[in-house]
Each structure stands twice: as structure tokens, then as C-alpha cells.
Design an enzyme around this catalytic site. Sequence first.
Site, PDB file in Angstrom:
ATOM      1  N   GLU A 462     -78.373  36.434 -80.215  1.00 46.61           N
ATOM      2  CA  GLU A 462     -78.974  36.855 -79.415  1.00 46.61           C
ATOM      3  C   GLU A 462     -79.051  38.355 -79.894  1.00 46.61           C
ATOM      4  O   GLU A 462     -78.672  39.109 -79.406  1.00 46.61           O
ATOM      5  CB  GLU A 462     -79.237  36.595 -77.140  1.00 46.61           C
ATOM      6  CG  GLU A 462     -79.273  35.590 -77.425  1.00 46.61           C
ATOM      7  CD  GLU A 462     -79.336  35.470 -75.593  1.00 46.61           C
ATOM      8  OE1 GLU A 462     -80.306  35.380 -75.276  1.00 46.61           O
ATOM      9  OE2 GLU A 462     -78.052  35.887 -75.273  1.00 46.61           O
ATOM     10  N   GLU A 529     -79.229  26.642 -75.760  1.00 48.12           N
ATOM     11  CA  GLU A 529     -79.125  26.950 -74.209  1.00 48.12           C
ATOM     12  C   GLU A 529     -80.396  26.806 -73.580  1.00 48.12           C
ATOM     13  O   GLU A 529     -81.620  26.862 -73.495  1.00 48.12           O
ATOM     14  CB  GLU A 529     -79.021  28.522 -74.082  1.00 48.12           C
ATOM     15  CG  GLU A 529     -78.018  29.550 -74.106  1.00 48.12           C
ATOM     16  CD  GLU A 529     -77.942  30.714 -73.964  1.00 48.12           C
ATOM     17  OE1 GLU A 529     -78.376  31.336 -73.544  1.00 48.12           O
ATOM     18  OE2 GLU A 529     -77.341  31.336 -74.890  1.00 48.12           O
TER      19      GLU A 529
END
Length: 1020
Positions: A462, A529
Site C-alpha cells: 500500500e 488481502e
Amino acid sequence: MKATYADINWLGDVSVFEVNRLNAYSDHRYYRTMEEAKASDAMTMRYDLNGTWKFNYAIRPDCRPEAFYKQDFSSDGWDDIEVPGHIQLQGYGQIQYVNTQYPWDGLNDLRPPALPQDQNPVGSYIRTFHLPTGWQNNPVYISFQGVESAFYVWLNGQFVGYGEDSFTPSDFDLTPFLQDGENKLAVEVYQRSTGSWLEDQDFWRFSGIFRDVYLYTVPAVHIRDVRVVTNLDKSYTNGTLNVDLKLEGKAAAGAKVEAELRDAEGNTVKTFGGIEVTNGLASLREAIGKVNLWSAEIPYLYRVYIHVYDAAGELLEVVPQAVGFRTFEMIDKVMHINGKRIVFKGVNRHEFNPRRGRAVTKEDMLWDVRTIKQNNMNAVRTSHYPNQSLWYELCDEYGLYVIDEMNLETHGSWQKLGAVEPSWVIPGDKPEWHDIVMDRAVSMVERDKNHPSILIWSCGNESHGGEVIYKVSQYFKTADPTRLVHYEGVFHDRRFNETSDMESRMYAKPADIEEFLNANPEKPYISCEYMHAMGNSIGGMHKYTELEDKYPMYQGGFIWDYIDQAIYKKDRYGKEFLAYGGDFGDRPSDYSFCGDGIVHADRKVSAKMQEVKFLYQNIKLFPDREGVKIVNGNLFADTSEFELVYSLNCEGHEVLRGTLEVNVGPQSETIVKLPLDVESLAGGEYAVDTALVLKASTLWAEKGEEVAFGQFIFTQGKSDSQSNDTVASDLNLTNEIQVVEGDVNIGVRVGQTHVLFSKAFGTLVSLKLSGRETIAQPPMPLFWRATTDNDKGTVMGFELGAWYAASLLPRCVNWKAEQNPDQYRIEFTYKLNISADVQVKVAYTVRADGSVHVHNTYKGTAGLPDLPIHALSFKTSPDYENVEWLAMGPEENYADRAFGARLGIHDSKVADTVAPYLVPQESGNRTGVRWAKLTDNAGRGFKIESSAAPVELNVSPYTAFELENAQHAYELPPVHYTVVTVAGKQMGVGGDDSWGAPVHPEYRIASDGELQFEFVIRAL
């Protein structure tokens, strides 16, 4: 960079991230003799500096004892601190949890690489040591395995070096600074540095020396670095061993190297003599022939022993290096391990312990790797930083595939309040950030490169996209072409789409994944994820695992995440509880968002794991009335290490049980006949249970551990449970039904059953069975459940909150009764404040056998929000603290999380039905309830039975409203009741994410139709 002095300005200089640090190298061990190497005991050439250090804490740099490193500085009066350990967990500073936002957001107006000077605590550490005997004339180094986030080192008053990357080792040469006798080591640790801008992971913000610290020496010739690469031929049968060595030391010029390869049993496979050393480099390239392959299913490890001799032929060093022969590659746009398509059944794992934070122990890691293996997970992503070296050794040994992720996350620089806003994203395309980011990549690869468990390098997490991360990916591919490269952030920045070899997304819905896979993509897909496991979650996971067989390019995913990050704290009365963000006065904070684990913080497996274990099964069992189909989805392992256990159960009671030897090859299936003799069975509901269990104990589990399970439920003839009512009525028809209608109440008596209905309250207010009252507070319609974390993420309180009020104040507007010789029936009609058009009816029928039948009907209307639950709830005595049920279990389950549950008789203490989620919420539900018994410790109580169809049931010490209004378990009231909630249906719990993903439509409850359910209450 080299320097002889320390400069505090390095902290904010993006170009300075190490000073005098040694180059990164492999994490191999080395010993003086072959005997030591084979025993793998503690290294005699290492000296542990863990333990108690002297310590001073300063709230900001200008308050620190600047001269503490000098020889004449006295640390008398300083505190003691434990190393490894976090400063904040040992009584100093502010414990803080934040997720995407930077920890100084709203407190300091900063842009990278500026630092908050008023929020940069400093820990000053001092440790003295004497060199071990025999080290005095040898080079001596120090290794810091993990220090957060930046630190300076001095020895005997002289500056040694500086390092920043919190999660990879920093080694320094101490030799020039050593003195005879006592040596003074001084370390200054800063919580904030330029590195902090790159470490915006979703975790607690700690600082300090939190991993091992040790001194080490080396012999006159030392292997500084080992690189092992294995290759397989096209048949994936024969292997080639490639070993590259970097040697150093005063005797390296005349050194000789030999090696031998041993198999897992210690037998010599091949010896290699006379390996030439040129300019400190040595290489080995040898065809080994047929080899045993390494995989997560069969983690076969060889070991190569490398012997280093000086020119005189004296053995100076032995390096034992684990070797796994395996190939990981992309074939036709699909990832393959040893020639077979791989599916990652993975989990993201933070290093965490509720008392020690990220300073996890060997015992923690052993528990974790065994738990992961026992629950059918085959892969781990090291979210979001390189782990301790021991973790990779365990993954090699136990068999887990690893995505090794570098220490990079800059979430707060590009995502604000959930929106992508990269106006000042780092590293982006900014060349000034290239070197510091690349250094982290190099440090990870050089340390971890020899672990066969690592299949994929990850460029971090991220951090949006850009040229810097693209260059990191190109480094990975150049430095190690034997592995693939992962980076999810290209999803947000497609300019450098080649950064990642696979399409990797976070929390994409199943429909979104299918849309990608149906569009003829160029890359395979993984969910790095998915299934955000916050609180009561993991609902709908089957929608993802069902894609595995449907799409070859769907290659699995990694659940977020493994363990709750909660920390023990004491409440105001001195009682410990597991605290989350904000509980320490930390602001800003992201509060309970740290509780996303399928394992609770105290390392107790959560109820969610039941679903994970089942849906991640490699071997699937499909029983029926005659036998069981066994589908072995393993790529390499047959089923020979398991035995097949089967049983036939009638109404939850075992009728027969047996075991069979079955060996199904990998990627094969077979049908096994079972001696069930169904045609001769009496009438009833039956369950065929089949399981594969370990024949013998393994590294990761004890003998008898279940690895696969399948159940088939069928009805033979007329079920005993279906005929209970008739039989009981036939036996008790002589019981006269006596009715006494008063002005306010109606009493009904049948034998030992005494029932009282209230016209005023519009409900049943008393039910005495054999003289014992079962109703502490009367049953009322319920349409609200205590919101889960996922519910809060979908703002259920706002969207569906009218049902909360409707549940608090239903109004009885009518009642009617009728009496027949064999029963008395009374029906109450309710209006709800949510709509004048909604009608709810609850009918109670007292029958001649003393049972009370309850029939709940809901009639809705258009325009109302979905129902959270359609139920009837009442309170009984807390003495009824035991519950036993024939239902789906044994753990809690919900409409969208019941695939891993099985029908059977299960029992629990009522107190234990409340799952210990960090924030109290809906928990403890069971679906498919045929009956349940509530008893006190003397065995007295009552029974609830389903009637027309199985119901859902929750038995808890707390009401939905008590749970709703508590933020911690300690806020819940003392237990005064046992709360019984019978539901026809409850909506699923969801789990695609926890910030807006709704429960899938098929697991929601529309409010515009008619709903009904029935159940029976009777004496035991």
C-alpha cells in the site's frame, strides 16, 4: 556512507539511512567443527547481548543525555530495560495504534521527510561486556536484528555507526574500538526518522531494540555470504545444486573449500572436493540426479555442509545450509510449483504477542506455524516487513509458502479517509527516495535468499505506484530470477504494470474477481488481502474458494489477518483485559481496527477458524448413504499418512464407527464404500461423518489430528424428532388442560406445567416446569442483533437502526385465544413503530403433554430496510448456565459461515458462547438447531425443540442491547440472566471487508415478505 562522528541531522536526511553498516548477507549459521554443525547448537562464535540494559527515556531529542556514550558518563540511577523489547511496553512513552494515517496526523503539519521534533522520543541504552575467551585477536562484529526506527551506536566513546531499516539486520565492525577488559556499548534509538515515512503499516507504533542483539567473531577464513540456487530438469525429477560463496579474512587467499550434500536422514548424497577460491569467491555447480522435491505438502530438506580450510589444511569453519529442490515459475500465465498449478490458501501474519508486541519469541513462532498448518493454510505473507530469520527456517521445515515482503508502506501519503489522493505520495517517482527504498529491498533479498519456502518477493504494501517501486521490482527480477515479484499497488497506478508478475488486489468482491478473470487477463490473480477477519467475520468465504476450481488463473489469497493486535492492560479495578487502540489515551488512533485476527491476541484459536480450516482443505470428502468420495487436491502428497474415520449418527447419537486404510494419490479421487446398511436403519435423521486423521504425530500436529472432514445428512423413514410431539401427546392425553381467565392474566395448567399469559403485557410471563420458573423476563419479538464490526462498517446502525427501536418497544394491539380438548392456543398481535403496515404475531399453544409450542409470524411491507434478525428472545435464570444442543457446530456459525460446521450434539457453558472479540458484538449463534437443553449444574432445566424446520439459537449471558452498548467486555453488566434468542433466520456476518462491504444478498433478510418459524419448549 562512512563517517567517524554522529550527526542528528541524519534522522531527517532521506539520503542517509546507514552509516558504517556492513553489507547485507545471508542468514546462515557457521560452526567450528562438523560435530557442532550437525548438532545445530548455539553458535560458539556468537555472544548474546540480550537481557537487561541500562536505560534513559527522553520525550524529545533536546531532552536526551547527549554525552551518555562517553566513557566518563555514569549511568548510575538509570532504569533497567529488557532487550529485545519495545520501549513503550516497558513503561515509557505513549502506546499508539493507527492504521493508514501517520501517527502525527493533526498534531504536526508535516510533509516528508520532515519529522515532528516534539514527538520524537529517544531511548538511550548502555550495556557493558567483556569479550569471550579466545576472541581477543579476532575481528568482532555486532548485529542488531531489529531496531525501530533509527539508531546510533558507540563503543568505548567512539562512534561506530547508524542504521534505519527497522526490520532487517544492521551489522557493524567493532574491532577498531575494542579494548581490554570491560567495553561500554551505547545505543541511541529514535522513534522517528525518514524511515518512519516508509513504515506506515497497520500496527502499533513502537520503538526500541525489539529483536536480538549479539556479538560475533569469525575465523581467519570466513564465509560471509552463501547463495544457494536449485534447478530442476523439465521432468521435475533431476536437480542441480548451485552454491556461490563470498569468503573473507586474513587467510582467505590460500583457503580451500569442500562440501557434502546430505539427505533428510543424514545420509551423504554427494561430496564436492577442491572447490576453487578465487579473489574470495567460490562456486559449485553440480548435477545431483534424482532428488526429493520441496513443497509445502512435503517439505523435504537436504543439507549442504560447507567446509573451509586454511592453506595448511586446518578446518576453520563449517556452514550447514538447508537446501530445498523446487522450481517456482510462470507457465502459460499460471504460477506453478514443481510443474503443478499452485493455489495459495494463505494468511497475512504480523509478528505479535499481547505482552511483547513485535518482540515475538521462538515459542510464539512455533505455536503459530503449527496452528497455521493444523488449519490447512499453506501460505503466509509477511505483512508488511521481513520477519525474524527463524520464521523462514520454520516455514522451510514445516512447509509453508511465503511471500516475503519488504519493509515499505506509505499508506497515509496517498490515501486519505479511504479516498485515493496521491498529491504528495512517496516514494512515487521521486528519485531522492530511490536509494533508501532500494536499500530495504537489497537487505531483505540478501538475508533471505536461501529459504526454499520463499516463492515471491513483495515490493511492500500500500505505497501506491511509481518508478521507484518499479525499479525495486526490476532489482528483484535481476538479483533472483528464480522467484516471482508481487506488488498490489499497480492497481492504483498502471503506468508501471510490469512491477508485479501477478494481478494482486485487496478486498475485491468475488464478482469483481470473476470480471477480471473473464476478460482474458495477461496475469494470474491472487488476493493478497481478503476476508477481513475483524470481529465476527469470515462470512461468505466460500464464494472465494469456489473460484479455485472454476478459473485456473485464480490462484488463491491471503486472509487478513492471522492474529489480533491487542495488548494486555489493566482496567481501573486492576483486572487485565486485552486493549485496543485508544485505550492508552493514544490520539490519533484507529481504535479496534487492530482486531482482525482468526487467532485471538492471547493465541487462542477463534471460532472463525472452523470455517477457514474447512474451506482450505486440500482433501475433500463427499459422503453419501453408501460411501464417500475422496478428492485429493494435493499436488504431490497422497493420503497414506492418514486414516479414514467414519461414523453414522442418528439424532446426534453414534450408531456405528470404524476406520479404513485409504490411499488416494495426488490430484486423484476415489469412492470408498462404507458398511452403513442404510436400508435396515430405523426412522430418524442421520448423519454420515467422515474424516481423515493423522496416523502418527508429525512436526505440526499430534496423532489423530483431523485434516479433512465431510458430512452427509439424510432422513430415513419418519424421524423420531418429528414424531416426538405425537408420541408425547399420546402418552399424556389424560392430562386435563385447566384454564383460569382472570381480569389481567390467563393461567393454563397441564400436569406439572403451569403457564401464565398477561393481557396487559401481551405475552407469556411465566412458564413453570415441574415447579421451576423458566421465564425471568418474558419473550418479545426481536429484530436487532448487536452490531458486528462488519455491520458498523456498513453503518448498519444508520441504515437498519429503525429495527433497533422496533425491538425495544413492540406494542401488543390484540390477543385472541381458543381452547380445545387437547390444547389451549393464544395469539398476540404486535405493531412496530417502524411502520403501521408491519404485523407480528406470536402464538403460544399449550398441549396436553405439557409442552408449549411457539409460532412466530412476521408480515412486512415494501420500503423498509432489511432485517438483521427475525427472532423471539427471553431471559431465564442464570442458574441455567449449561447448554447442550443438536445443531451445527461445535463453534458459533451463521448463515454465511456454516460450511465448516457439522451437525452433532455439542455443549458449552453459557458464558463461553460469547466470543472474546475485542469489542462486544453478536456472537455465539448456532444454525440448524434441532433441539437444545438448558440446565443448571444439577441437571435440571428445559428443552427447546425445532418444529417445522431447524431454527437458529443464541444462548448468552447478555442481551443484544447490552452487547450493543459495550465497547469492552468489562463494560458488560454482571451476569443476572441467561438470555435465550430463538430465530427463524439471522443475516450473515459478511467479511469481504469491514468498511462497507454488505453481506451477500442470499444471506440477507428482506423485510417486505412473510417470515415464520416455530419451536417447542418442554420440560426435561
